[in-house]
Structures are given as C-alpha cells and as structure tokens.
Design an enzyme around this catalytic site. Structure first.
Site, PDB file in Angstrom:
ATOM      1  N   ASN A 160       0.803  -1.231   0.000  1.00  0.00           N
ATOM      2  CA  ASN A 160       0.000   0.000   0.000  1.00  0.00           C
ATOM      3  C   ASN A 160       0.840   1.287   0.000  1.00  0.00           C
ATOM      4  O   ASN A 160       0.509   2.244  -0.690  1.00  0.00           O
ATOM      5  CB  ASN A 160      -1.026  -0.012   1.139  1.00  0.00           C
ATOM      6  CG  ASN A 160      -0.401  -0.105   2.493  1.00  0.00           C
ATOM      7  OD1 ASN A 160       0.626  -0.750   2.665  1.00  0.00           O
ATOM      8  ND2 ASN A 160      -0.995   0.546   3.464  1.00  0.00           N
ATOM      9  N   GLU A 259       3.340  -5.359  12.369  1.00  0.00           N
ATOM     10  CA  GLU A 259       2.499  -4.170  12.150  1.00  0.00           C
ATOM     11  C   GLU A 259       1.385  -4.620  11.217  1.00  0.00           C
ATOM     12  O   GLU A 259       1.616  -4.864  10.030  1.00  0.00           O
ATOM     13  CB  GLU A 259       3.338  -3.049  11.537  1.00  0.00           C
ATOM     14  CG  GLU A 259       4.512  -2.647  12.434  1.00  0.00           C
ATOM     15  CD  GLU A 259       5.238  -1.381  11.980  1.00  0.00           C
ATOM     16  OE1 GLU A 259       5.486  -1.237  10.770  1.00  0.00           O
ATOM     17  OE2 GLU A 259       5.556  -0.551  12.837  1.00  0.00           O
ATOM     18  N   CYS A 293      -3.248   1.453   6.406  1.00  0.00           N
ATOM     19  CA  CYS A 293      -3.689   0.696   7.580  1.00  0.00           C
ATOM     20  C   CYS A 293      -4.347   1.601   8.607  1.00  0.00           C
ATOM     21  O   CYS A 293      -5.119   1.149   9.449  1.00  0.00           O
ATOM     22  CB  CYS A 293      -2.508  -0.017   8.199  1.00  0.00           C
ATOM     23  SG  CYS A 293      -1.204   1.118   8.702  1.00  0.00           S
ATOM     24  N   GLU A 472       7.399   0.080  16.678  1.00  0.00           N
ATOM     25  CA  GLU A 472       8.579   0.604  15.994  1.00  0.00           C
ATOM     26  C   GLU A 472       8.486   2.129  16.072  1.00  0.00           C
ATOM     27  O   GLU A 472       7.541   2.672  16.632  1.00  0.00           O
ATOM     28  CB  GLU A 472       8.658   0.059  14.564  1.00  0.00           C
ATOM     29  CG  GLU A 472       8.790  -1.474  14.564  1.00  0.00           C
ATOM     30  CD  GLU A 472       9.300  -2.088  13.276  1.00  0.00           C
ATOM     31  OE1 GLU A 472      10.093  -1.443  12.579  1.00  0.00           O
ATOM     32  OE2 GLU A 472       8.910  -3.240  12.981  1.00  0.00           O
TER      33      GLU A 472
HETATM   34  P1  NAD Z   1      -0.297  -9.545   3.186  1.00  0.00           P
HETATM   35  O1  NAD Z   1      -0.293 -10.009   4.591  1.00  0.00           O
HETATM   36  O2  NAD Z   1      -1.063 -10.314   2.197  1.00  0.00           O
HETATM   37  O3  NAD Z   1       1.186  -9.472   2.613  1.00  0.00           O
HETATM   38  C1  NAD Z   1       2.201  -8.718   3.237  1.00  0.00           C
HETATM   39  C2  NAD Z   1       3.541  -9.285   2.819  1.00  0.00           C
HETATM   40  O4  NAD Z   1       3.668 -10.588   3.352  1.00  0.00           O
HETATM   41  C3  NAD Z   1       3.729  -9.416   1.316  1.00  0.00           C
HETATM   42  O5  NAD Z   1       5.068  -9.108   0.992  1.00  0.00           O
HETATM   43  C4  NAD Z   1       3.452 -10.878   1.077  1.00  0.00           C
HETATM   44  O6  NAD Z   1       4.054 -11.411  -0.074  1.00  0.00           O
HETATM   45  C5  NAD Z   1       4.041 -11.496   2.329  1.00  0.00           C
HETATM   46  N1  NAD Z   1       3.514 -12.813   2.674  1.00  0.00           N
HETATM   47  C6  NAD Z   1       2.294 -13.323   2.401  1.00  0.00           C
HETATM   48  N2  NAD Z   1       2.180 -14.581   2.891  1.00  0.00           N
HETATM   49  C7  NAD Z   1       3.365 -14.858   3.502  1.00  0.00           C
HETATM   50  C8  NAD Z   1       3.870 -15.994   4.182  1.00  0.00           C
HETATM   51  N3  NAD Z   1       3.150 -17.104   4.342  1.00  0.00           N
HETATM   52  N4  NAD Z   1       5.126 -15.938   4.684  1.00  0.00           N
HETATM   53  C9  NAD Z   1       5.874 -14.813   4.541  1.00  0.00           C
HETATM   54  N5  NAD Z   1       5.453 -13.718   3.879  1.00  0.00           N
HETATM   55  C10 NAD Z   1       4.209 -13.730   3.363  1.00  0.00           C
HETATM   56  O7  NAD Z   1      -0.757  -8.026   3.250  1.00  0.00           O
HETATM   57  P2  NAD Z   1      -1.022  -7.050   2.032  1.00  0.00           P
HETATM   58  O8  NAD Z   1      -2.295  -7.443   1.394  1.00  0.00           O
HETATM   59  O9  NAD Z   1       0.210  -6.964   1.214  1.00  0.00           O
HETATM   60  O10 NAD Z   1      -1.193  -5.640   2.798  1.00  0.00           O
HETATM   61  C11 NAD Z   1      -2.378  -5.162   3.307  1.00  0.00           C
HETATM   62  C12 NAD Z   1      -2.455  -5.397   4.788  1.00  0.00           C
HETATM   63  O11 NAD Z   1      -1.340  -4.799   5.438  1.00  0.00           O
HETATM   64  C13 NAD Z   1      -3.672  -4.750   5.428  1.00  0.00           C
HETATM   65  O12 NAD Z   1      -4.208  -5.643   6.371  1.00  0.00           O
HETATM   66  C14 NAD Z   1      -3.103  -3.523   6.123  1.00  0.00           C
HETATM   67  O13 NAD Z   1      -3.847  -3.047   7.212  1.00  0.00           O
HETATM   68  C15 NAD Z   1      -1.785  -4.045   6.567  1.00  0.00           C
HETATM   69  N6  NAD Z   1      -0.851  -2.940   6.837  1.00  0.00           N
HETATM   70  C16 NAD Z   1      -0.524  -2.658   8.127  1.00  0.00           C
HETATM   71  C17 NAD Z   1       0.335  -1.599   8.410  1.00  0.00           C
HETATM   72  C18 NAD Z   1       0.728  -1.215   9.812  1.00  0.00           C
HETATM   73  O14 NAD Z   1       1.649  -0.413   9.967  1.00  0.00           O
HETATM   74  N7  NAD Z   1       0.092  -1.730  10.838  1.00  0.00           N
HETATM   75  C19 NAD Z   1       0.860  -0.852   7.361  1.00  0.00           C
HETATM   76  C20 NAD Z   1       0.487  -1.169   6.057  1.00  0.00           C
HETATM   77  C21 NAD Z   1      -0.372  -2.227   5.797  1.00  0.00           C
HETATM   78  O1  6OD Z   2       3.867   6.439   8.779  1.00  0.00           O
HETATM   79  C1  6OD Z   2       4.413   5.401   9.160  1.00  0.00           C
HETATM   80  O2  6OD Z   2       5.529   5.406   9.702  1.00  0.00           O
HETATM   81  C2  6OD Z   2       3.728   4.112   9.012  1.00  0.00           C
HETATM   82  N1  6OD Z   2       4.381   3.041   9.495  1.00  0.00           N
HETATM   83  C3  6OD Z   2       2.544   4.064   8.384  1.00  0.00           C
HETATM   84  C4  6OD Z   2       1.786   2.897   8.170  1.00  0.00           C
HETATM   85  C5  6OD Z   2       0.739   2.977   7.321  1.00  0.00           C
HETATM   86  C6  6OD Z   2      -0.057   1.841   7.020  1.00  0.00           C
HETATM   87  O3  6OD Z   2      -0.549   1.624   5.941  1.00  0.00           O
END
Ligand code: NAD
Ligand code: 6OD
Length: 491
Positions: A160, A259, A293, A472
């Site tokens: 994202n 995260e 997120c 973090e």
């Molecule tokens: P995802 O969990 O599908 O994938 C994230 C990463 O993990 C990708 O690089 C993917 O290839 C890898 N991955 C998938 N399966 C794996 C496995 N079995 N072992 C190791 N790696 C694996 O997530 P997404 O669809 O790419 O991203 C969207 C999600 O991320 C949403 O839920 C969003 O809220 C969350 N997100 C959280 C934060 C935060 O800071 N808390 C920030 C951005 C996105």
């Molecule tokens: O702004 C940041 O440092 C951070 N970790 C944002 C996360 C956004 C989630 O999509």
C-alpha cells in the site's frame, strides 16, 4: 502467452543484481490500466539462501562493528541520493500502485529520505543506560548496557505504501548495524530494487541490503521466514499473514515485530466545526483509496451534527477525481489489483445484504477507455450499519466507511473500542479536555485528536489486538533492531 517484459525487476544479492530466469518470473501489472509493464524474477529457495548467507558474511566482514558515525554517514548519503533520483522513485511507485503523483510526491517518496535522516539523527543522539550499583557490603559496580545488532533481519512489507514502509524498517535496521533481506510485496516490487542501487552508491557494503522478490506461501516470503539464518523478522501486512509468520519463527524463538491491519474509528463530537471535520474525515477515509492501515472505516458522529457531517462527506466524495496517476488533478487512484477489488466488491455487496443504506458509490466507476482495464472502485459511504455487521468489524482496505450516530461520550468510547483491532483512532472535538480524556481511552497504538496521519518518527508506532505486536518508531525501533548486553564491572 505472457507479455514480453519491457523491464525486468531483479533480485539483489551480495551487492549485485541477479540475472533473471525467464521461466521463474511473474508479471508486474500497472493497476491503473491493468497493463503488464514488466516481469519480476521470483526468488527460489537458493536465491533466498544466498541472500541470507551474504547478509551474514557482511556482518562478519565488519558491518556490525562499524562506528555509528560511519553508518549514519551512509544513511544520510542514501537520503540525498533518493532525493536526486526522486523522479525515478516516483515513476517506479506509480507503475506499481497507480496512485496519484501528488500523493506519491508528498507522502510516499518524500518519506523515504525522511526515514533515513530520522534514524540517522535518532541513533546518533541515543546513549546507553548505565547505573552505579552500591551493595550493602560496600562493593560498587558499574552496570551499563551495550547494544548489539540483532544480526540478519528479514523485512517483509506490503503493497500500500511500498517505499515508505520499506524504508521505515530498513533505515533503523541499518542504523543499528544489522544486515537485511527484504521481501517487498509481489504487487509492488519496483522501489525495493531501485533502493538497492541507491544504497550501493551511498557506500553500503555488499551483502548488507538484499532484495528477494516473490509471493508468500511456497515462495520467497516463506523461504525467508523459515530460513535458520534469520535472527529476527519485522513484518507489515495483514493480521492473518502476521499470525502465520509468528508461528513460522516461533520454534526458533526469534524476535518478531508485527504491524498489522486495522478497523479504525473516528469519533466526532457535536462541538466541532463541521467543515473542518468533514475535510479531515475525507482525508482519513479516502487517502490512498482507503488503502492505508490507519484509514478510518468506522465513523461515530454525535447526533446533533450527524446529518451535516454525513452530507458534507457525501459532497466531498463526489469531488474526488479518479484518474490517471500522472494527472496533477487526480485525487484518487485504483485499488492495488483486481484480486483486491474482488474482495472489496464482496464487502460492498455484503453491506447491502446487511441492510446498509448506500449514500454514494457501491460499485465500479467508468474512468474512461484508457483506464477501465484498471482496478477502479467507487468511494462508498454507508449509513444504517452498526457494530454487529461484518462490514463494521472486518478490515476492508478500500475507500469505504460506515457512518453511525451516537448520543453520549461513554457510548462513543464503547462503540470505538468494540473491535478486535487496535491500530489508530481519531477524535474530533473543540473541547481539549475531552480530547485528552477520550483520546486516552481509545484502545489503540496511535490516538489522534483533531487530526489524522500526523506523524513524528520519534514516537512509538504500532497496534494492539489484531493490529500487531511491539512498537517501531524512535527508540522503539532501536530496541527492536538491537539486543542489549549488560556489562557489570566491579569497581
Ligand atoms: P499480506 O499479509 O497479504 O502481505 C504482506 C507481505 O507478506 C507481502 O510481501 C506478502 O508477499 C508477504 N507474505 C504473504 N504470505 C506470507 C507468508 N506465508 N510468509 C511470509 N510472507 C508472506 O498483506 P497485504 O495485502 O500486502 O497488505 C495489506 C495489509 O497490510 C492490510 O491488512 C493492512 O492493514 C496491513 N498494513 C498494516 C500496516 C501497519 O503499519 N500496521 C501498514 C500497512 C499495511
Ligand atoms: O507512517 C508510518 O511510519 C507508518 N508506518 C505508516 C503505516 C501505514 C499503514 O498503511
């Protein structure tokens, strides 16, 4: 037949790009058009193993022992070089995500040098704990902690905010003297490989930064997290994958930072300036097409201002301009992929089945001949939903929100906290005492009052519940990316 690649996106191991193997590759797709713009070399187990081994060698060859000043100089050079190649990073990020250039400039790519500089500053300014110990028998000792790098850190990030989230982890990991193997999302591989060029030019020794491309299960993500040479994993992504990653590394008892997802609430009290709040909420619901997120998907609005806030949000949604990423007037890009669009469309249907009134959106827009092949979706707002509905409990990760009225402060707090997630919230009120009080009661890692996505990189960042484990940011990052050893010297 697969399209001919106009561009290869390659793995980077031991200070060099790996020659791609055409039979082991997947398409890089521009989500704004649906067109294939390149091919990505999928790392097999061998490439992942070479990446981890080269990271370990780099540590042994002296990277872990370099002075903080040396490491900081490299981080600062990297920041300068990203700025020099700003347009290349923008182009790579836009090709992968289709996001508006205005956002990529102001947020995604701008944050990369900021991340490097912030951790250069933080690590330079951080001392070590020390205590003079005085025992009852008169002995004295000097206790102090030295911080050592974790070692080889696996960094797994989502699609994202690809460069922002990658550098958010790479910068502190390198600042603490680790070597890293990064696995960007299969949907957004471009900027991680580009960063390799910059870090090499900045003087980072070979093997300290490695990139492996691929998917999760049975691919680079799994090979990396299962690798016995990994000393820690930092993961950003969905709660489901985070759980899986945690289980994978558990038998080897390695530190994990997770995260994860959110189902973030905003609470609007009736003392607000409606226009200001509507502008803030529109940002928090629709930024990056709802794919942050931290985005708001649940809005609780005190009854006296409910109708006005709802009307303002609908009016603002109508002003969003879906369009080509390079068009300066575009405010809103596509979803990341058709796969993700199918998921979001499923929730749009579910909302109707659950009795929602659709105030705007609800389907696929017509964005014109050139773009209709992309994964576009209409910004969508609902009333008539409540916390028992799945659309108000599950993370959708699109430009959507449910709008719900409330009467009392207690009710608003209960509604906002009625979730399995706990990443971020935003409270909107003119009463600052109430802002402090209600803000503190939000069961989240990051509680905003009268703003949204205002960041200080020194502050702790993370979530509770399904939103993650650990923090973090600032000192929290230094703690995660290093291990303290307590030296106790009898004086
Ligand atoms: P995802 O969990 O599908 O994938 C994230 C990463 O993990 C990708 O690089 C993917 O290839 C890898 N991955 C998938 N399966 C794996 C496995 N079995 N072992 C190791 N790696 C694996 O997530 P997404 O669809 O790419 O991203 C969207 C999600 O991320 C949403 O839920 C969003 O809220 C969350 N997100 C959280 C934060 C935060 O800071 N808390 C920030 C951005 C996105
Ligand atoms: O702004 C940041 O440092 C951070 N970790 C944002 C996360 C956004 C989630 O999509």
């Amino acid at each position: 037949m697969t399209a001919q690649p106009s561009q290869w996106i390659r793995n980077y191991v031991d200070g060099a790009f790996v020659d791609p193997v055409p039979t082991s590759a997947f398409d890089a797709v521009d989500p704004a058009t649906g067109a294939v713009y390149g091919r990505v070399h999928e790392a097999d187990e061998q490439i992942v193993d070479r990446a981890v081994s080269s990271a370990r060698r780099a540590l042994a060859n002296g990277w872990a022992d370099r002075s903080v000043a040396d490491r900081v100089a490299i981080l600062r050079r990297a920041a300068d070089l990203i700025e020099e190649r700003f347009d290349d990073f923008i182009a790579a990020e836009l090709a992968d995500t289709g996001k508006p250039v205005t956002q990529a400039r102001a947020l995604d790519v701008a944050r990369a040098p900021m991340n490097f500089r912030a951790y250069a500053d933080i690590v330079s300014a951080t001392g070590q704990e020390s205590y003079v110990t005085e025992l009852a028998d008169g002995r004295r000792a000097l206790n102090y902690a030295i911080r050592k790098p974790l070692g080889v850190v696996a960094i797994i990030v989502p699609w994202n905010l690809p460069l922002l989230l990658l550098t958010w982890k790479v910068a502190p990991a390198l600042a603490c003297g680790n070597a890293v193997v990064v696995k960007p999302s299969e949907d957004t591989p471009g900027t991680a490989s580009l960063l390799a060029e910059v870090l090499e030019q900045a003087g980072l020794p070979r093997g300290v930064y490695n990139v492996v491309h691929g998917f999760g299960a049975d691919s680079a993500g799994q090979f990396l997290t299962e690798h016995p040479g990994i000393d820690g994993v930092t993961f950003t992504g969905s709660s489901a994958t985070g759980t899986h990653v945690m289980k994978t590394v558990a038998p080897r008892v390695r530190p994990v930072s997770l995260e994860l997802g959110g189902k973030n609430a905003a609470v609007v009290f009736d003392d607000v300036d409606v226009e200001e709040v509507v502008a803030g909420l529109s940002r928090s619901i629709f930024t990056n097409t709802g794919q942050v997120c931290l985005c708001t998907e649940r809005v609780y609005i005190q009854r006296p201002v409910f109708d006005d806030v709802v009307a303002g949000l609908v009016e603002n949604a109508a002003k969003l301009r879906l369009g080509a990423p390079m068009d300066e007037a575009t405010t809103t890009g596509p979803l990341i992929s058709d796969k993700h669009r199918q998921k979001v469309l499923g929730y749009l249907d579910l909302a109707v089945q659950e009795g929602a009134e659709v105030l705007c959106g609800g389907g696929i827009p017509d964005v014109g001949m050139d773009l209709n092949g992309g994964s576009w979706i209409e910004p969508t707002l609902w009333t008539g939903v409540d916390n028992t509905d799945r659309v108000m409990r599950e993370e959708i990760f699109g430009p959507v929100a449910g709008l719900v009225p409330f009467d009392t402060e207690e009710e608003a707090i209960a509604l906002a906290n009625d979730t399995d997630y706990g990443l971020a919230s935003a409270v909107w009120t003119k009463d600052l005492q109430r802002g402090h009080r209600v803000g503190a009661k939000m069961n989240v890692g990051l509680s905003w009052v009268n703003t949204w996505y205002l960041r200080d990189l020194r502050a702790p960042f993370g979530g509770v519940g399904l939103s993650g484990i650990g923090r973090e940011g600032g000192q929290s990052s230094l703690h995660f990316y290093s291990e303290p050893t307590n030296l106790c010297i009898q004086l």
